[in-house]
Design a protein around this motif. Structure first.
Motif, PDB file in Angstrom:
ATOM      1  N   LEU A 155       0.809  -1.225   0.000  1.00 18.21           N
ATOM      2  CA  LEU A 155       0.000   0.000   0.000  1.00 18.21           C
ATOM      3  C   LEU A 155       0.841   1.272   0.000  1.00 18.21           C
ATOM      4  O   LEU A 155       0.291   2.375   0.021  1.00 18.21           O
ATOM      5  CB  LEU A 155      -0.930   0.005   1.221  1.00 18.21           C
ATOM      6  N   ARG A 156       2.152   1.139  -0.030  1.00 16.17           N
ATOM      7  CA  ARG A 156       3.005   2.324   0.095  1.00 16.17           C
ATOM      8  C   ARG A 156       2.771   3.370  -0.987  1.00 16.17           C
ATOM      9  O   ARG A 156       2.725   4.564  -0.682  1.00 16.17           O
ATOM     10  CB  ARG A 156       4.477   1.908   0.162  1.00 16.17           C
ATOM     11  N   PRO A 157       2.624   2.994  -2.261  1.00 20.08           N
ATOM     12  CA  PRO A 157       2.367   4.044  -3.262  1.00 20.08           C
ATOM     13  C   PRO A 157       1.099   4.844  -2.960  1.00 20.08           C
ATOM     14  O   PRO A 157       1.093   6.078  -3.098  1.00 20.08           O
ATOM     15  CB  PRO A 157       2.253   3.257  -4.574  1.00 20.08           C
ATOM     16  N   GLU A 158       0.041   4.171  -2.542  1.00 16.85           N
ATOM     17  CA  GLU A 158      -1.209   4.880  -2.239  1.00 16.85           C
ATOM     18  C   GLU A 158      -1.064   5.716  -0.972  1.00 16.85           C
ATOM     19  O   GLU A 158      -1.537   6.860  -0.907  1.00 16.85           O
ATOM     20  CB  GLU A 158      -2.361   3.894  -2.091  1.00 16.85           C
ATOM     21  N   ILE A 159      -0.404   5.162   0.043  1.00 13.24           N
ATOM     22  CA  ILE A 159      -0.169   5.922   1.277  1.00 13.24           C
ATOM     23  C   ILE A 159       0.636   7.178   0.973  1.00 13.24           C
ATOM     24  O   ILE A 159       0.307   8.282   1.436  1.00 13.24           O
ATOM     25  CB  ILE A 159       0.550   5.053   2.319  1.00 13.24           C
ATOM     26  N   ASP A 160       1.687   7.038   0.179  1.00 12.83           N
ATOM     27  CA  ASP A 160       2.531   8.182  -0.160  1.00 12.83           C
ATOM     28  C   ASP A 160       1.731   9.250  -0.914  1.00 12.83           C
ATOM     29  O   ASP A 160       1.897  10.458  -0.673  1.00 12.83           O
ATOM     30  CB  ASP A 160       3.725   7.740  -0.998  1.00 12.83           C
ATOM     31  N   ALA A 161       0.880   8.821  -1.832  1.00 14.30           N
ATOM     32  CA  ALA A 161       0.090   9.773  -2.612  1.00 14.30           C
ATOM     33  C   ALA A 161      -0.892  10.526  -1.717  1.00 14.30           C
ATOM     34  O   ALA A 161      -1.052  11.752  -1.840  1.00 14.30           O
ATOM     35  CB  ALA A 161      -0.655   9.045  -3.728  1.00 14.30           C
ATOM     36  N   VAL A 162      -1.553   9.803  -0.815  1.00 15.90           N
ATOM     37  CA  VAL A 162      -2.478  10.455   0.119  1.00 15.90           C
ATOM     38  C   VAL A 162      -1.716  11.413   1.023  1.00 15.90           C
ATOM     39  O   VAL A 162      -2.140  12.553   1.263  1.00 15.90           O
ATOM     40  CB  VAL A 162      -3.240   9.402   0.951  1.00 15.90           C
ATOM     41  N   ASN A 163      -0.572  10.964   1.521  1.00 14.53           N
ATOM     42  CA  ASN A 163       0.223  11.820   2.410  1.00 14.53           C
ATOM     43  C   ASN A 163       0.658  13.111   1.723  1.00 14.53           C
ATOM     44  O   ASN A 163       0.672  14.180   2.347  1.00 14.53           O
ATOM     45  CB  ASN A 163       1.459  11.068   2.909  1.00 14.53           C
ATOM     46  N   ASP A 164       1.014  13.014   0.457  1.00 14.34           N
ATOM     47  CA  ASP A 164       1.470  14.200  -0.268  1.00 14.34           C
ATOM     48  C   ASP A 164       0.367  15.253  -0.354  1.00 14.34           C
ATOM     49  O   ASP A 164       0.607  16.451  -0.122  1.00 14.34           O
ATOM     50  CB  ASP A 164       1.939  13.825  -1.680  1.00 14.34           C
ATOM     51  N   THR A 165      -0.854  14.827  -0.692  1.00 10.81           N
ATOM     52  CA  THR A 165      -1.945  15.799  -0.824  1.00 10.81           C
ATOM     53  C   THR A 165      -2.400  16.308   0.538  1.00 10.81           C
ATOM     54  O   THR A 165      -2.711  17.492   0.688  1.00 10.81           O
ATOM     55  CB  THR A 165      -3.136  15.191  -1.585  1.00 10.81           C
ATOM     56  N   VAL A 166      -2.430  15.434   1.526  1.00  9.66           N
ATOM     57  CA  VAL A 166      -2.832  15.866   2.862  1.00  9.66           C
ATOM     58  C   VAL A 166      -1.820  16.852   3.428  1.00  9.66           C
ATOM     59  O   VAL A 166      -2.190  17.860   4.051  1.00  9.66           O
ATOM     60  CB  VAL A 166      -3.018  14.653   3.791  1.00  9.66           C
ATOM     61  N   TYR A 167      -0.545  16.596   3.219  1.00 12.76           N
ATOM     62  CA  TYR A 167       0.471  17.543   3.691  1.00 12.76           C
ATOM     63  C   TYR A 167       0.294  18.903   3.028  1.00 12.76           C
ATOM     64  O   TYR A 167       0.241  19.946   3.704  1.00 12.76           O
ATOM     65  CB  TYR A 167       1.884  17.021   3.417  1.00 12.76           C
ATOM     66  N   ALA A 168       0.209  18.914   1.714  1.00 10.40           N
ATOM     67  CA  ALA A 168       0.170  20.178   0.985  1.00 10.40           C
ATOM     68  C   ALA A 168      -1.072  20.995   1.303  1.00 10.40           C
ATOM     69  O   ALA A 168      -0.997  22.218   1.484  1.00 10.40           O
ATOM     70  CB  ALA A 168       0.244  19.902  -0.518  1.00 10.40           C
ATOM     71  N   ASP A 169      -2.216  20.341   1.399  1.00  7.43           N
ATOM     72  CA  ASP A 169      -3.478  21.061   1.508  1.00  7.43           C
ATOM     73  C   ASP A 169      -4.007  21.177   2.928  1.00  7.43           C
ATOM     74  O   ASP A 169      -4.751  22.119   3.229  1.00  7.43           O
ATOM     75  CB  ASP A 169      -4.545  20.372   0.652  1.00  7.43           C
ATOM     76  N   VAL A 170      -3.645  20.222   3.799  1.00  7.34           N
ATOM     77  CA  VAL A 170      -4.230  20.190   5.152  1.00  7.34           C
ATOM     78  C   VAL A 170      -3.170  20.423   6.220  1.00  7.34           C
ATOM     79  O   VAL A 170      -3.201  21.436   6.928  1.00  7.34           O
ATOM     80  CB  VAL A 170      -4.972  18.860   5.407  1.00  7.34           C
ATOM     81  N   ASN A 171      -2.209  19.507   6.363  1.00  9.11           N
ATOM     82  CA  ASN A 171      -1.188  19.637   7.418  1.00  9.11           C
ATOM     83  C   ASN A 171      -0.494  20.991   7.341  1.00  9.11           C
ATOM     84  O   ASN A 171      -0.405  21.722   8.333  1.00  9.11           O
ATOM     85  CB  ASN A 171      -0.134  18.547   7.308  1.00  9.11           C
ATOM     86  N   ASN A 172       0.021  21.313   6.175  1.00  5.53           N
ATOM     87  CA  ASN A 172       0.678  22.602   5.976  1.00  5.53           C
ATOM     88  C   ASN A 172      -0.316  23.663   5.532  1.00  5.53           C
ATOM     89  O   ASN A 172      -0.064  24.862   5.671  1.00  5.53           O
ATOM     90  CB  ASN A 172       1.808  22.492   4.951  1.00  5.53           C
ATOM     91  N   GLY A 173      -1.459  23.230   5.036  1.00  4.68           N
ATOM     92  CA  GLY A 173      -2.463  24.167   4.552  1.00  4.68           C
ATOM     93  C   GLY A 173      -3.000  25.083   5.636  1.00  4.68           C
ATOM     94  O   GLY A 173      -3.255  26.272   5.383  1.00  4.68           O
TER      95      GLY A 173
END
Length: 336
Positions: A155-173
């Protein structure tokens, strides 16, 4: 360290110390029980990821933890919670000392989480996204029996993809909104944040967890922002289209995780509020820390089990929190 660009957009300084602690020691720092010290603050969402992952995996003995106070100044996080204001293992008053021990000319952010090599007193890494991944992958020899697989290879590719968008838009958003230097930059961050939260609500309406049917690294990363949302980001950072409690799917999802051993029992709402409302004097010049919001709803039924899923997969929940690491009574709804 972060800054506001000329156009008013907030930018995070991501020049981290990227030395890794690995099973084979290829960066010169092999995984060894008791050799390193994880320095955190319970106020910080990036550090809270490491606190949660460490507890879920049962790394408390292998990777001891130092908890800095919730408030810092321009120089550094400090160990004001410890007797004499000094970490009893590292023997330092400020985390900056461990950064300077590694590089006397260090001029970047003194951030948490940081992993310090105890024998040398030097910071090894403050690369917070990699720290938790390495806990899951490189520290396996010291995982507790029944530890969940938070970063399953399939599941790492999917986890990484979700993490990237969540970081950009939510965590850091939320930071991009809160520290925006112009109305335009704030509005863009605001819209981007809530558009992503809407998409996450859609995703989680039919799935108990973000990726697969068990808790993964992706859930840990989203949780640490959601748990701070109403207490800090809604008002302090002007992320006020809705409170978390007004977003039914995300509110139930966050409660589900909060009530899962390893998540809510690491959260210190008192430290969270003290940090944001005191340290960010440019946003809150009075330094007044709000009394609310009422946190009792965190322990209310969430109904998410109806979606299926197994929180720990084939593993088991972590045991009780060691009393020496328990969040103080009154700082969390779990210990009124």
């Amino acid at each position: 360290m972060s800054y506001v660009e000329p156009g008013g957009e907030y930018a995070r300084d991501s020049r981290y110390l990227t030395t890794r602690i690995t099973a084979d020691g290829r960066d010169g720092h092999p995984v060894e029980a008791g050799r390193y010290r994880l320095v955190v603050s319970r106020a910080c969402p990036w550090a809270s990821r490491a606190v949660i992952v460490r507890r879920l995996l049962g790394l408390e003995r292998a990777l001891p933890m130092a908890v800095a106070g919730p408030v810092h100044d321009d120089r550094s996080w400090s160990f004001d919670l410890d007797p004499g204001g000094r970490d009893p293992v590292l023997g330092i008053e400020r985390l900056r000392e461990a950064y300077l021990a590694r590089d006397p000319g260090y001029d970047r952010g003194v951030t948490v989480p940081a992993v310090v090599d105890v024998p040398s007193g030097r910071v090894v890494t403050n690369d917070f996204p990699q720290i938790t991944i390495d806990m899951a992958v490189e520290w396996k020899a010291f995982h507790r029996a029944g530890a969940p697989d938070l970063y399953p290879s399939a599941l790492r590719p999917e986890i990484d993809a979700v993490n990237d968008t969540v970081y950009a838009d939510v965590n850091n958003g939320v930071y991009r909104a809160g520290f925006a230097g112009s109305q335009k930059s704030y509005a863009q961050a605001y819209e981007r944040l809530f558009a992503r939260l809407d998409l996450l609500s859609e995703r989680l309406a039919t799935s108990r967890y973000l990726v697969g049917d068990t808790i993964t690294e992706a859930d840990v990363r989203l949780f640490t922002t959601l748990v701070r949302f109403d207490a800090v980001y809604h008002g302090h950072f002007k992320c006020n289209r809705h409170k978390l409690t007004e977003l039914p799917v995300l509110w139930a999802y966050a409660r589900d995780l909060f009530q899962t051993p390893g998540f809510g029992d690491t959260v210190d709402f008192t430290h969270i509020k003290q940090h944001y409302y005191t340290v960010h004097s440019d946003i809150n010049p009075t330094g007044i820390v709000p009394e609310g919001p009422d946190g009792s709803g965190w322990t209310a039924p969430h109904g998410r089990a109806e979606l299926g899923g197994r929180p720990f997969g084939d593993g088991t929940p972590p045991g009780p929190v060691d009393p020496s690491e328990a969040v103080p009574a009154g700082h969390t709804p779990l210990r009124p």
